[in-house]
Design a protein around this motif. Sequence first.
Motif, PDB file in Angstrom:
ATOM      1  N   ILE A 162     -16.150  60.122   1.997  1.00  0.00           N
ATOM      2  CA  ILE A 162     -17.582  60.052   2.293  1.00  0.00           C
ATOM      3  C   ILE A 162     -17.756  59.218   3.553  1.00  0.00           C
ATOM      4  O   ILE A 162     -17.305  58.064   3.607  1.00  0.00           O
ATOM      5  N   TRP A 163     -18.411  59.773   4.574  1.00  0.00           N
ATOM      6  CA  TRP A 163     -18.572  59.066   5.834  1.00  0.00           C
ATOM      7  C   TRP A 163     -19.775  58.133   5.780  1.00  0.00           C
ATOM      8  O   TRP A 163     -20.855  58.504   5.307  1.00  0.00           O
ATOM      9  N   THR A 164     -19.588  56.903   6.255  1.00  0.00           N
ATOM     10  CA  THR A 164     -20.695  55.958   6.410  1.00  0.00           C
ATOM     11  C   THR A 164     -20.600  55.369   7.811  1.00  0.00           C
ATOM     12  O   THR A 164     -19.581  55.498   8.496  1.00  0.00           O
ATOM     13  N   TRP A 216     -15.016  55.263   6.433  1.00  0.00           N
ATOM     14  CA  TRP A 216     -14.854  56.120   5.273  1.00  0.00           C
ATOM     15  C   TRP A 216     -14.941  55.339   3.968  1.00  0.00           C
ATOM     16  O   TRP A 216     -14.492  54.193   3.869  1.00  0.00           O
ATOM     17  N   LEU A 217     -15.519  55.987   2.938  1.00  0.00           N
ATOM     18  CA  LEU A 217     -15.460  55.530   1.558  1.00  0.00           C
ATOM     19  C   LEU A 217     -14.758  56.624   0.766  1.00  0.00           C
ATOM     20  O   LEU A 217     -15.043  57.805   0.939  1.00  0.00           O
ATOM     21  N   TYR A 218     -13.838  56.226  -0.110  1.00  0.00           N
ATOM     22  CA  TYR A 218     -13.076  57.189  -0.902  1.00  0.00           C
ATOM     23  C   TYR A 218     -13.554  57.121  -2.346  1.00  0.00           C
ATOM     24  O   TYR A 218     -13.718  56.027  -2.905  1.00  0.00           O
ATOM     25  N   ALA A 219     -13.805  58.276  -2.956  1.00  0.00           N
ATOM     26  CA  ALA A 219     -14.304  58.342  -4.329  1.00  0.00           C
ATOM     27  C   ALA A 219     -13.389  59.228  -5.165  1.00  0.00           C
ATOM     28  O   ALA A 219     -13.196  60.404  -4.848  1.00  0.00           O
ATOM     29  N   ALA A 220     -12.800  58.650  -6.213  1.00  0.00           N
ATOM     30  CA  ALA A 220     -11.928  59.380  -7.129  1.00  0.00           C
ATOM     31  C   ALA A 220     -12.687  59.678  -8.416  1.00  0.00           C
ATOM     32  O   ALA A 220     -13.552  58.894  -8.836  1.00  0.00           O
ATOM     33  N   SER A 265     -20.398  70.405  -5.067  1.00  0.00           N
ATOM     34  CA  SER A 265     -21.780  70.266  -5.544  1.00  0.00           C
ATOM     35  C   SER A 265     -22.350  68.906  -5.180  1.00  0.00           C
ATOM     36  O   SER A 265     -23.504  68.797  -4.741  1.00  0.00           O
ATOM     37  N   MET A 266     -21.564  67.846  -5.359  1.00  0.00           N
ATOM     38  CA  MET A 266     -22.044  66.502  -5.052  1.00  0.00           C
ATOM     39  C   MET A 266     -22.390  66.371  -3.569  1.00  0.00           C
ATOM     40  O   MET A 266     -23.411  65.773  -3.215  1.00  0.00           O
ATOM     41  N   LYS A 267     -21.556  66.957  -2.715  1.00  0.00           N
ATOM     42  CA  LYS A 267     -21.830  66.860  -1.282  1.00  0.00           C
ATOM     43  C   LYS A 267     -23.046  67.693  -0.897  1.00  0.00           C
ATOM     44  O   LYS A 267     -23.882  67.261  -0.107  1.00  0.00           O
ATOM     45  N   THR A 268     -23.153  68.896  -1.462  1.00  0.00           N
ATOM     46  CA  THR A 268     -24.281  69.776  -1.126  1.00  0.00           C
ATOM     47  C   THR A 268     -25.602  69.219  -1.641  1.00  0.00           C
ATOM     48  O   THR A 268     -26.612  69.212  -0.936  1.00  0.00           O
ATOM     49  N   GLU A 269     -25.595  68.753  -2.886  1.00  0.00           N
ATOM     50  CA  GLU A 269     -26.834  68.337  -3.535  1.00  0.00           C
ATOM     51  C   GLU A 269     -27.254  66.901  -3.216  1.00  0.00           C
ATOM     52  O   GLU A 269     -28.408  66.544  -3.417  1.00  0.00           O
ATOM     53  N   ARG A 297     -25.711  54.022   5.894  1.00  0.00           N
ATOM     54  CA  ARG A 297     -25.502  52.961   6.869  1.00  0.00           C
ATOM     55  C   ARG A 297     -24.404  51.987   6.442  1.00  0.00           C
ATOM     56  O   ARG A 297     -23.781  51.346   7.279  1.00  0.00           O
ATOM     57  N   THR A 298     -24.180  51.886   5.142  1.00  0.00           N
ATOM     58  CA  THR A 298     -23.131  51.008   4.627  1.00  0.00           C
ATOM     59  C   THR A 298     -22.359  51.719   3.530  1.00  0.00           C
ATOM     60  O   THR A 298     -22.850  52.672   2.914  1.00  0.00           O
ATOM     61  N   ARG A 299     -21.145  51.218   3.265  1.00  0.00           N
ATOM     62  CA  ARG A 299     -20.358  51.760   2.150  1.00  0.00           C
ATOM     63  C   ARG A 299     -21.053  51.475   0.823  1.00  0.00           C
ATOM     64  O   ARG A 299     -21.007  52.304  -0.095  1.00  0.00           O
TER      65      ARG A 299
END
Length: 287
Positions: free
Chosen positions: A138-140, A144-148, A235-239, A247-249
Amino acid sequence: MKYGFIARHRSVWPTRTMCRVLAVSHSGFYEWMNRAPSQRSQDDARLTRLIRESFELSDRTYGSPRVWHDLRALGESCGMNRVIRLMHLAKLQARHKRRRLPGDTGSRLENHIAPNHLQRDFEASGPNQKWVADFTYIWTAEGWLYAAAVMDLYSRRIVGWSMSDTMQAKMVSDALLMALWRRGKPSSLMHHSDQGSQYTSDDFQQLLTAQGITCSMSRRGECWDNAAMESFFSSMKTERLSRKVYRTREEARSDVFDYIERFYNPVRKHSKLDFLSPVDFEQGLMG
Protein backbone atom coordinates in the motif's frame (compact mmCIF):
# COMPACT_ATOMS: atom_id res chain seq x y z
CA MET A 1 -9.27 38.52 -20.74
CA LYS A 2 -7.47 41.08 -22.94
CA TYR A 3 -5.73 42.64 -19.95
CA GLY A 4 -4.70 39.20 -18.75
CA PHE A 5 -3.21 38.41 -22.18
CA ILE A 6 -1.24 41.65 -22.16
CA ALA A 7 0.05 41.01 -18.62
CA ARG A 8 1.28 37.55 -19.55
CA HIS A 9 3.08 38.73 -22.71
CA ARG A 10 4.66 42.03 -21.60
CA SER A 11 8.11 40.47 -21.84
CA VAL A 12 7.45 39.50 -25.47
CA TRP A 13 5.78 42.56 -27.04
CA PRO A 14 5.55 46.25 -26.07
CA THR A 15 2.59 47.00 -23.82
CA ARG A 16 1.35 50.01 -25.84
CA THR A 17 1.51 47.98 -29.06
CA MET A 18 -0.60 45.18 -27.60
CA CYS A 19 -3.10 47.71 -26.20
CA ARG A 20 -3.45 49.31 -29.65
CA VAL A 21 -3.83 45.94 -31.44
CA LEU A 22 -6.39 44.69 -28.91
CA ALA A 23 -8.23 48.04 -28.92
CA VAL A 24 -7.93 48.72 -25.20
CA SER A 25 -6.71 51.77 -23.29
CA HIS A 26 -3.17 51.49 -21.98
CA SER A 27 -4.14 53.67 -19.00
CA GLY A 28 -7.00 51.28 -18.29
CA PHE A 29 -4.54 48.39 -18.42
CA TYR A 30 -2.22 50.00 -15.85
CA GLU A 31 -5.20 50.76 -13.62
CA TRP A 32 -6.23 47.09 -13.87
CA MET A 33 -2.68 45.98 -13.00
CA ASN A 34 -2.70 48.05 -9.79
CA ARG A 35 -6.02 46.71 -8.51
CA ALA A 36 -6.09 44.36 -5.54
CA PRO A 37 -6.67 40.72 -6.51
CA SER A 38 -10.35 39.85 -6.78
CA GLN A 39 -11.95 37.33 -4.45
CA ARG A 40 -12.10 34.92 -7.37
CA SER A 41 -8.34 35.29 -7.95
CA GLN A 42 -7.63 34.73 -4.26
CA ASP A 43 -9.82 31.62 -4.25
CA ASP A 44 -8.04 30.35 -7.37
CA ALA A 45 -4.67 30.81 -5.67
CA ARG A 46 -5.84 28.93 -2.58
CA LEU A 47 -7.33 26.10 -4.64
CA THR A 48 -4.16 25.88 -6.72
CA ARG A 49 -2.16 25.29 -3.54
CA LEU A 50 -4.52 22.46 -2.52
CA ILE A 51 -4.44 21.03 -6.04
CA ARG A 52 -0.66 21.06 -6.07
CA GLU A 53 -0.56 19.29 -2.67
CA SER A 54 -2.93 16.55 -3.87
CA PHE A 55 -0.96 16.18 -7.10
CA GLU A 56 2.39 15.86 -5.31
CA LEU A 57 1.04 13.41 -2.71
CA SER A 58 -0.14 11.16 -5.54
CA ASP A 59 3.46 11.00 -6.79
CA ARG A 60 2.34 13.24 -9.68
CA THR A 61 0.01 10.51 -11.00
CA TYR A 62 -3.41 12.13 -10.33
CA GLY A 63 -5.38 13.73 -13.13
CA SER A 64 -8.17 16.24 -12.58
CA PRO A 65 -10.90 13.70 -11.54
CA ARG A 66 -8.89 12.31 -8.61
CA VAL A 67 -7.64 15.76 -7.60
CA TRP A 68 -11.25 16.99 -7.67
CA HIS A 69 -12.29 14.13 -5.36
CA ASP A 70 -9.43 15.07 -3.02
CA LEU A 71 -10.72 18.64 -2.89
CA ARG A 72 -14.26 17.47 -2.20
CA ALA A 73 -12.94 15.35 0.67
CA LEU A 74 -11.44 18.54 2.10
CA GLY A 75 -14.83 20.25 1.93
CA GLU A 76 -14.22 22.33 -1.22
CA SER A 77 -17.19 22.83 -3.54
CA CYS A 78 -15.42 23.82 -6.76
CA GLY A 79 -16.41 22.27 -10.07
CA MET A 80 -14.44 19.84 -12.20
CA ASN A 81 -13.91 22.38 -15.01
CA ARG A 82 -12.31 24.78 -12.56
CA VAL A 83 -9.87 22.09 -11.41
CA ILE A 84 -9.03 21.31 -15.04
CA ARG A 85 -8.39 25.01 -15.73
CA LEU A 86 -6.23 25.56 -12.65
CA MET A 87 -4.19 22.40 -13.27
CA HIS A 88 -3.59 23.55 -16.85
CA LEU A 89 -2.49 27.01 -15.69
CA ALA A 90 -0.17 25.46 -13.09
CA LYS A 91 1.20 23.02 -15.70
CA LEU A 92 0.29 20.01 -13.58
CA GLN A 93 -0.05 17.03 -15.90
CA ALA A 94 -0.34 13.48 -14.58
CA ARG A 95 2.35 11.07 -15.61
CA HIS A 96 1.01 7.67 -16.53
CA LYS A 97 3.84 5.64 -15.12
CA ARG A 98 3.35 2.55 -13.01
CA ARG A 99 5.04 2.83 -9.64
CA ARG A 100 7.63 0.09 -9.29
CA LEU A 101 6.60 -2.42 -6.64
CA PRO A 102 9.21 -3.45 -4.09
CA GLY A 103 10.83 -6.80 -4.83
CA ASP A 104 11.20 -9.69 -2.44
CA THR A 105 14.96 -9.72 -1.89
CA GLY A 106 14.90 -12.33 0.88
CA SER A 107 16.38 -15.76 0.22
CA ARG A 108 13.95 -18.63 -0.41
CA LEU A 109 14.91 -21.77 1.46
CA GLU A 110 14.36 -24.52 -1.11
CA ASN A 111 13.99 -27.20 1.57
CA HIS A 112 10.95 -25.29 2.93
CA ILE A 113 9.05 -25.10 -0.38
CA ALA A 114 5.96 -27.28 -0.01
CA PRO A 115 3.87 -29.03 -2.69
CA ASN A 116 0.60 -27.50 -3.84
CA HIS A 117 -1.78 -29.59 -1.73
CA LEU A 118 -4.65 -27.12 -2.26
CA GLN A 119 -4.72 -27.66 -6.05
CA ARG A 120 -7.02 -24.65 -6.56
CA ASP A 121 -9.81 -26.30 -4.55
CA PHE A 122 -11.12 -23.20 -2.81
CA GLU A 123 -14.12 -24.88 -1.20
CA ALA A 124 -14.26 -26.16 2.39
CA SER A 125 -17.06 -28.06 4.14
CA GLY A 126 -16.45 -26.38 7.48
CA PRO A 127 -14.40 -23.68 9.22
CA ASN A 128 -10.70 -24.07 10.02
CA GLN A 129 -9.97 -26.66 7.35
CA LYS A 130 -8.25 -24.53 4.71
CA TRP A 131 -6.63 -21.17 5.26
CA VAL A 132 -4.99 -19.14 2.50
CA ALA A 133 -2.52 -16.32 3.06
CA ASP A 134 -0.70 -13.57 1.21
CA PHE A 135 0.37 -9.94 1.63
CA THR A 136 0.08 -6.79 -0.45
CA TYR A 137 1.67 -3.33 -0.77
CA ILE A 138 0.00 0.00 0.00
CA TRP A 139 1.57 3.29 -1.08
CA THR A 140 1.65 6.24 1.32
CA ALA A 141 3.44 9.59 1.25
CA GLU A 142 5.83 8.11 3.83
CA GLY A 143 6.60 5.04 1.68
CA TRP A 144 5.25 1.51 1.38
CA LEU A 145 3.09 -0.24 3.99
CA TYR A 146 2.82 -4.03 3.81
CA ALA A 147 -0.39 -5.81 4.86
CA ALA A 148 -0.58 -9.58 5.39
CA ALA A 149 -3.84 -11.50 5.76
CA VAL A 150 -5.10 -15.03 6.43
CA MET A 151 -8.48 -16.12 5.04
CA ASP A 152 -10.65 -19.10 6.03
CA LEU A 153 -11.89 -20.52 2.73
CA TYR A 154 -15.09 -21.86 4.31
CA SER A 155 -16.53 -18.41 5.01
CA ARG A 156 -14.01 -16.20 3.15
CA ARG A 157 -13.51 -14.45 6.50
CA ILE A 158 -10.21 -12.71 7.20
CA VAL A 159 -9.27 -14.46 10.44
CA GLY A 160 -5.81 -12.94 10.86
CA TRP A 161 -3.94 -9.90 9.60
CA SER A 162 -0.81 -7.89 10.28
CA MET A 163 0.86 -4.74 8.93
CA SER A 164 4.49 -3.67 8.82
CA ASP A 165 6.79 -0.99 7.41
CA THR A 166 9.13 -3.74 6.20
CA MET A 167 8.67 -6.94 4.21
CA GLN A 168 9.78 -9.34 6.94
CA ALA A 169 8.77 -12.89 7.94
CA LYS A 170 7.48 -11.61 11.30
CA MET A 171 4.60 -9.91 9.49
CA VAL A 172 3.17 -13.15 8.07
CA SER A 173 3.86 -14.99 11.36
CA ASP A 174 1.91 -12.32 13.26
CA ALA A 175 -1.03 -12.68 10.87
CA LEU A 176 -1.09 -16.46 11.44
CA LEU A 177 -0.76 -16.05 15.22
CA MET A 178 -3.77 -13.71 15.22
CA ALA A 179 -5.76 -16.31 13.28
CA LEU A 180 -4.79 -19.05 15.76
CA TRP A 181 -5.65 -16.82 18.71
CA ARG A 182 -9.07 -16.09 17.22
CA ARG A 183 -9.93 -19.57 16.01
CA GLY A 184 -8.19 -21.77 18.57
CA LYS A 185 -5.85 -24.59 17.54
CA PRO A 186 -7.51 -26.38 14.59
CA SER A 187 -7.03 -30.16 14.51
CA SER A 188 -6.60 -30.67 10.75
CA LEU A 189 -5.66 -27.44 9.02
CA MET A 190 -3.96 -26.68 5.70
CA HIS A 191 -2.21 -23.32 5.25
CA HIS A 192 -1.66 -22.24 1.63
CA SER A 193 0.57 -19.39 0.46
CA ASP A 194 3.03 -18.51 -2.29
CA GLN A 195 6.74 -19.36 -2.18
CA GLY A 196 7.85 -15.95 -0.89
CA SER A 197 10.83 -15.74 1.42
CA GLN A 198 8.53 -14.82 4.31
CA TYR A 199 6.61 -18.10 4.05
CA THR A 200 9.68 -20.27 3.43
CA SER A 201 11.61 -18.73 6.36
CA ASP A 202 12.71 -20.92 9.27
CA ASP A 203 10.62 -18.97 11.77
CA PHE A 204 7.39 -19.32 9.82
CA GLN A 205 7.93 -22.99 9.00
CA GLN A 206 8.68 -23.74 12.66
CA LEU A 207 5.41 -22.03 13.63
CA LEU A 208 3.46 -24.24 11.20
CA THR A 209 5.16 -27.37 12.52
CA ALA A 210 4.59 -26.43 16.17
CA GLN A 211 0.87 -25.97 15.45
CA GLY A 212 0.54 -29.18 13.44
CA ILE A 213 -0.50 -27.28 10.30
CA THR A 214 0.01 -28.78 6.83
CA CYS A 215 1.91 -26.41 4.55
CA SER A 216 0.81 -25.93 0.93
CA MET A 217 2.33 -23.52 -1.59
CA SER A 218 1.45 -22.20 -5.01
CA ARG A 219 3.61 -23.16 -7.95
CA ARG A 220 6.08 -20.47 -8.85
CA GLY A 221 4.53 -17.82 -11.11
CA GLU A 222 0.99 -19.25 -10.81
CA CYS A 223 -1.08 -16.48 -9.21
CA TRP A 224 -4.31 -18.41 -9.82
CA ASP A 225 -3.14 -21.05 -7.32
CA ASN A 226 -4.09 -18.52 -4.64
CA ALA A 227 -6.98 -16.82 -6.44
CA ALA A 228 -9.15 -16.37 -3.34
CA MET A 229 -6.57 -14.14 -1.64
CA GLU A 230 -5.84 -12.31 -4.89
CA SER A 231 -9.57 -11.59 -5.14
CA PHE A 232 -9.73 -10.23 -1.58
CA PHE A 233 -6.82 -7.85 -2.06
CA SER A 234 -8.23 -6.73 -5.40
CA SER A 235 -11.58 -5.93 -3.76
CA MET A 236 -9.91 -4.05 -0.90
CA LYS A 237 -7.91 -1.92 -3.31
CA THR A 238 -10.86 -1.24 -5.63
CA GLU A 239 -13.40 -0.52 -2.90
CA ARG A 240 -11.19 1.40 -0.50
CA LEU A 241 -7.46 1.91 -1.02
CA SER A 242 -7.44 3.24 -4.59
CA ARG A 243 -9.96 5.93 -3.68
CA LYS A 244 -7.69 7.64 -1.16
CA VAL A 245 -4.33 9.35 -0.79
CA TYR A 246 -2.61 8.25 2.41
CA ARG A 247 -0.36 10.89 3.90
CA THR A 248 1.02 8.58 6.59
CA ARG A 249 1.41 4.84 7.14
CA GLU A 250 -0.72 5.15 10.28
CA GLU A 251 -3.57 6.57 8.20
CA ALA A 252 -3.33 3.57 5.86
CA ARG A 253 -3.17 1.13 8.80
CA SER A 254 -6.37 2.56 10.24
CA ASP A 255 -8.15 2.28 6.90
CA VAL A 256 -7.08 -1.33 6.30
CA PHE A 257 -8.27 -2.23 9.82
CA ASP A 258 -11.58 -0.45 9.18
CA TYR A 259 -12.07 -2.17 5.83
CA ILE A 260 -11.47 -5.67 7.25
CA GLU A 261 -13.11 -5.47 10.66
CA ARG A 262 -15.92 -2.98 10.13
CA PHE A 263 -16.86 -3.65 6.53
CA TYR A 264 -15.51 -6.79 4.86
CA ASN A 265 -15.99 -9.39 7.61
CA PRO A 266 -19.32 -8.26 9.15
CA VAL A 267 -21.04 -6.36 6.33
CA ARG A 268 -19.79 -6.98 2.79
CA LYS A 269 -22.04 -9.39 0.91
CA HIS A 270 -20.04 -12.15 -0.77
CA SER A 271 -21.19 -13.75 -4.02
CA LYS A 272 -19.67 -17.10 -2.96
CA LEU A 273 -21.78 -17.08 0.22
CA ASP A 274 -25.23 -16.50 -1.31
CA PHE A 275 -24.66 -12.79 -0.71
CA LEU A 276 -24.13 -13.08 3.03
CA SER A 277 -21.21 -11.48 4.81
CA PRO A 278 -18.54 -13.85 6.16
CA VAL A 279 -19.66 -13.22 9.76
CA ASP A 280 -23.35 -13.79 8.92
CA PHE A 281 -22.45 -16.97 7.02
CA GLU A 282 -20.57 -18.37 10.02
CA GLN A 283 -23.31 -17.36 12.44
CA GLY A 284 -25.82 -19.18 10.26
CA LEU A 285 -23.72 -22.30 10.61
CA MET A 286 -23.54 -21.91 14.38
CA GLY A 287 -27.27 -21.23 14.58
